[in-house]
Design an enzyme around this catalytic site. Structure first.
Site: not given
Length: 448
Positions: A99, A239, A241, A243
């Protein structure tokens, strides 16, 4: 919280906390677990970290050795994996990402067949297997060995799905996208270009070691400067990834997750789309958000920190929007997890349908100053439950009354007590935080 799996999967520094052996065993277990009555089908995505390729190969080896067929989305976002799993009937999905963490960390997020984060009881079984405590898993042989398929088409279908959700053309709207040199690099620009926006992209050249480095939703200053210097209408930052999403308005101000919940929640209420007239937040949302909701007649609920808990609340109660200050925003009609690019599209919808600038949409919200201090303690449970500390917290609560709040909680992973105060001024925040910390010191809880 398990030994390896936290609220957001198995995460740590690559080949130190999370090793290729761990990844291989995770693959071995999942291939067997989902393949007891049939050949398991598993889809894998990854972000742009150098170690993501290493973990991808280790997972594939473990999965196919247990007989599972594996489909590779390559570099993509966490929500795209969730979308492909639930829309194409996979047994589970795996996202390789840490992340917003630095490039040398990585993680394994497992998504069940419904597109949700994996159940805690299955994570516990994986942990037992990693530690050699579970059942022996046989190797697949002959035609039972799994195969691997390039499945970039799955990511393309997700991109098509996002485009289909837009209610209007973005023509002539000048939009900045900060892709954090991560997963959004393969998705975001294509979506905004297809919808007609004048798209300006920064931090879109991943090299394996620059993900989240001075960019993305954890470093908003570059996007703020870029929006102002180029006279853009709005900017979005993701960010690693993708999400999460935070925004920058036309005046260069940061629009965090709380303000996004306000903008989208009020818009949904006005259109009759806000189920139960309720927005789900976490305990870390700003006091000012709740005041603004109350003024607009919107109810709210609070969960523990973590989008996992937000989504559980939404599903249990049938709510349509929830999220975190950090930018994890969930729209239950469209997704089962936080989706940064979807969030940016929903903000664009509000801007275009209301014909208002983002700065105008948030003008009625006063975000209270906040001070959060992490205090290292000898025993966080003892510190939190100390009667004198509890009395100090109660005294601050009474002093703040209806003009702020205090939150004192234990860290989930560190020997730390987090002391947070929101009030009408920074000086008031500082005074009350220092009072609680001094009480912790006097009671002998603070580490030297």
């Amino acid at each position: 919280m398990g030994k390896y799996f936290g609220t957001d999967g198995f995460r740590g520094e690559a080949n130190i906390d999370l090793t290729v052996e761990h990844a291989y065993k995770v693959g071995r277990f999942l291939g067997h677990h989902y393949g007891k009555d049939k050949k398991a089908k598993v889809v894998i995505g990854k972000d742009t970290r150098r170690s993501s390729y290493m973990f991808e190969y280790a997972l594939v080896s473990g999965l196919t050795a247990s007989g599972a067929d594996v489909y590779l989305l390559h570099v993509t976002s966490t929500p795209s994996v969730s979308y492909v799993v639930r829309s194409e009937s996979y047994d589970c999905g795996i996202m390789i990402s840490a992340s917003h963490n630095p490039y040398y960390d990585n993680g394994i997020k497992i998504i069940n067949g419904n597109g949700y984060k994996l159940e805690a009881e299955v994570e516990a079984l994986i942990e037992n297997y990693i530690d050699g405590k579970g059942e022996d898993i046989p190797y697949a042989t002959r035609e039972g060995i799994g195969k691997t398929t390039d499945y970039m088409i799955g990511r393309n279908r997700y991109i098509g799905y996002l485009i289909s959700l837009a209610t209007r053309s973005f023509k002539e709207v000048k939009v900045a996208l900060d892709c954090a040199n991560g997963s959004a690099s393969t998705i975001a620009k294509g979506v905004f270009d297809a919808l007609g926006a004048k798209t300006y992209v920064i931090h879109n050249e991943p090299n394996g070691t620059n993900i989240n480095e001075g960019c993305g939703s954890t470093h908003m200053e570059n996007l703020q400067k870029y929006v102002l210097e180029n006279g853009l209408d709005v900017g979005f930052a993701y960010d690693g990834d993708a999400d999460r999403c935070l925004a920058v308005d036309d005046k260069g101000n940061i629009i965090d997750g709380d303000l996004i919940l306000y903008v989208c929640g009020l818009y949904m209420k006005n259109r009759g789309e806000l189920n139960n007239n309720t927005v789900v937040t976490t305990i870390m949302s700003n006091f000012g958000l709740y005041k603004a909701f109350e003024e607009k007649g919107i109810a709210y609920e609070k969960t523990a920190v973590g989008d996992k808990y937000v989504y559980e609340n939404m599903m249990t109660n049938g709510h349509s929007i929830g999220g975190e200050q950090s930018g994890h925003i969930i729209f239950s009609k469209h997704a089962t997890t936080g989706d940064g690019i979807l969030t940016s599209l929903k903000i664009m919808e509000v801007i275009l349908e209301t014909k208002m600038k983002l700065s105008e949409l948030v003008k009625d919200v006063y975000i209270y100053p906040q001070l959060l201090v992490n205090v290292k303690v000898k025993d966080k449970k003892a510190a939190r439950e100390d009667s004198k500390v509890m009395e100090a917290v109660e005294a601050v609560t009474k002093a703040l009354s209806e003009e702020g709040r205090i939150l004192v909680r234990e860290s989930g992973t560190e020997p730390v007590i987090r002391v947070m105060v929101e009030a009408k001024s920074n000086d008031v925040c500082k005074k009350h935080v220092e009072f609680v910390i001094e009480t912790l010191k006097q009671q002998g809880h603070v580490k030297d």
